[in-house]
Motif scaffolding. Sequence first.
Motif, PDB file in Angstrom:
ATOM      1  N   VAL A  62       0.839  -1.195   0.000  1.00 56.60           N
ATOM      2  CA  VAL A  62       0.000   0.000   0.000  1.00 56.60           C
ATOM      3  C   VAL A  62       0.877   1.249   0.000  1.00 56.60           C
ATOM      4  N   ARG A  63       0.594   2.127  -0.932  1.00 55.76           N
ATOM      5  CA  ARG A  63       1.255   3.414  -0.999  1.00 55.76           C
ATOM      6  C   ARG A  63       0.191   4.505  -1.072  1.00 55.76           C
ATOM      7  N   TYR A  64       0.602   5.725  -0.801  1.00 52.83           N
ATOM      8  CA  TYR A  64      -0.370   6.803  -0.687  1.00 52.83           C
ATOM      9  C   TYR A  64      -0.037   7.938  -1.652  1.00 52.83           C
ATOM     10  N   GLU A  65      -1.086   8.519  -2.221  1.00 55.54           N
ATOM     11  CA  GLU A  65      -0.965   9.720  -3.030  1.00 55.54           C
ATOM     12  C   GLU A  65      -1.998  10.722  -2.511  1.00 55.54           C
ATOM     13  N   PRO A  66      -1.552  11.781  -1.817  1.00 53.22           N
ATOM     14  CA  PRO A  66      -2.506  12.710  -1.188  1.00 53.22           C
ATOM     15  C   PRO A  66      -3.218  13.626  -2.174  1.00 53.22           C
ATOM     16  N   ARG A  67      -2.622  13.877  -3.337  1.00 61.69           N
ATOM     17  CA  ARG A  67      -3.273  14.761  -4.306  1.00 61.69           C
ATOM     18  C   ARG A  67      -4.400  14.016  -5.006  1.00 61.69           C
ATOM     19  N   PRO A  68      -5.625  14.557  -4.980  1.00 64.23           N
ATOM     20  CA  PRO A  68      -6.767  13.827  -5.546  1.00 64.23           C
ATOM     21  C   PRO A  68      -6.681  13.744  -7.066  1.00 64.23           C
ATOM     22  N   GLY A  69      -7.193  12.644  -7.605  1.00 64.17           N
ATOM     23  CA  GLY A  69      -7.232  12.476  -9.051  1.00 64.17           C
ATOM     24  C   GLY A  69      -6.445  11.271  -9.504  1.00 64.17           C
ATOM     25  N   LYS A  70      -7.047  10.510 -10.418  1.00 63.01           N
ATOM     26  CA  LYS A  70      -6.399   9.298 -10.912  1.00 63.01           C
ATOM     27  C   LYS A  70      -5.111   9.616 -11.660  1.00 63.01           C
ATOM     28  N   GLY A  71      -5.083  10.742 -12.367  1.00 59.40           N
ATOM     29  CA  GLY A  71      -3.867  11.125 -13.076  1.00 59.40           C
ATOM     30  C   GLY A  71      -2.696  11.331 -12.136  1.00 59.40           C
ATOM     31  N   ASN A  72      -2.949  11.931 -10.976  1.00 59.73           N
ATOM     32  CA  ASN A  72      -1.894  12.119  -9.988  1.00 59.73           C
ATOM     33  C   ASN A  72      -1.394  10.781  -9.454  1.00 59.73           C
ATOM     34  N   VAL A  73      -2.317   9.830  -9.273  1.00 57.65           N
ATOM     35  CA  VAL A  73      -1.927   8.501  -8.797  1.00 57.65           C
ATOM     36  C   VAL A  73      -1.035   7.805  -9.819  1.00 57.65           C
ATOM     37  N   ILE A  74      -1.431   7.839 -11.078  1.00 55.28           N
ATOM     38  CA  ILE A  74      -0.654   7.159 -12.121  1.00 55.28           C
ATOM     39  C   ILE A  74       0.704   7.811 -12.295  1.00 55.28           C
ATOM     40  N   ARG A  75       0.761   9.128 -12.219  1.00 53.69           N
ATOM     41  CA  ARG A  75       2.055   9.810 -12.325  1.00 53.69           C
ATOM     42  C   ARG A  75       2.998   9.349 -11.218  1.00 53.69           C
ATOM     43  N   ARG A  76       2.484   9.281  -9.997  1.00 52.39           N
ATOM     44  CA  ARG A  76       3.293   8.858  -8.850  1.00 52.39           C
ATOM     45  C   ARG A  76       3.725   7.402  -9.004  1.00 52.39           C
ATOM     46  N   ALA A  77       2.797   6.538  -9.404  1.00 53.34           N
ATOM     47  CA  ALA A  77       3.106   5.112  -9.514  1.00 53.34           C
ATOM     48  C   ALA A  77       4.127   4.856 -10.609  1.00 53.34           C
ATOM     49  N   PHE A  78       3.961   5.478 -11.769  1.00 52.69           N
ATOM     50  CA  PHE A  78       4.889   5.262 -12.872  1.00 52.69           C
ATOM     51  C   PHE A  78       6.285   5.779 -12.538  1.00 52.69           C
ATOM     52  N   ALA A  79       6.372   6.796 -11.709  1.00 53.18           N
ATOM     53  CA  ALA A  79       7.678   7.336 -11.315  1.00 53.18           C
ATOM     54  C   ALA A  79       8.357   6.457 -10.267  1.00 53.18           C
TER      55      ALA A  79
END
Length: 335
Positions: A62-79
């Motif tokens: 489990v990892r967390y992305e505080p900025r809302p939005g699926k695009g923000n999640v994918i950007r974080r995950a791909f990085a």
Amino acid sequence: MPWPPTSVPNVAVILPCLNEATAVGHVIDEVRVALPEATVYVYDNRSTDDTAAVARAHGAQVRYEPRPGKGNVIRRAFADVEADVYVMLDGDDTYDASVAGELVEKLITEGLDHVVGTRRASSLTAYRPGHAAGNRALNRVVSTVFGEPVTDMLSGYRVMSRRFVKSFPAISRGFEVETELTVHAVNLRVPQAEVPVGFKDRAEGSASKLRTYRDGWAILRWIVRLARYERPTLVHSTLGGLIAVVALILGIPVVIEFFRIGLVPKFPTAILASALMMIAVVVTAVGVILEAVRHASDEASRLIYLQYPSPHGLLDERAPVEPSVDVRRDNVAQR
């Protein structure tokens, strides 16, 4: 090479989640059966329920992305995530996760960079009519503007190679990320395929985060923005042409009047027509300049893409080959 090819590919499954405690456990279990060697990452996007706890209980990281939005999640995950193959799948248990292994196998055996799971509804209520109609309309727009047939642009079920993921800029913030992925694949002209996958109703107690009109308009605006960036000559030439037509409609009567009587009785109209024609020329010229800039950007993306090996190499053993007896004898003789 950024990573050595191996006989067993390193597969990462990325599940963006927002309040999916009722569904994410079943998705993880299905993925682990389909891809037993894969690492499952659940990205919690500010959930207020037990999504993270359920994901951990089912063996996901489990990892967390505080900025809302699926695009923000994918950007974080791909990085952050390093893998040979990436599987992107929604955590709401609407897609058939059991076929993930087949999609990964297709990507590797056929040397593809992008495999899209096109949705095939298993019930009349799985795919809301407004969403289906909007998706078809957006597919036609993208197919027309970018010159590539698209069946399900908004599908959240995708399998991607490392070189595709690491060359993807991930600029969008919300549900537009699927559109951005589609356009990225079209621009790079990567080998890709579409595979029909099952699509079913949400689990009881799970609510959709997609809003038909709000998110539809957001996606349409994103398509227009991408068209302006990725097809500047087309967009600016069309806009410049429309302005030029208006200028001609206003200016031709003035020119005819001048040749008839030798005077220009309508100076404001003549000035407006001249100004519009100059604006049309400038708009078209800007499109030509932006096209050159876009070409340089595409070259940079392509060079990043080419830094990584083809998916074909993931199943190569790459064992060192012993030289034959005759070759060894020749080497000894040369010494």
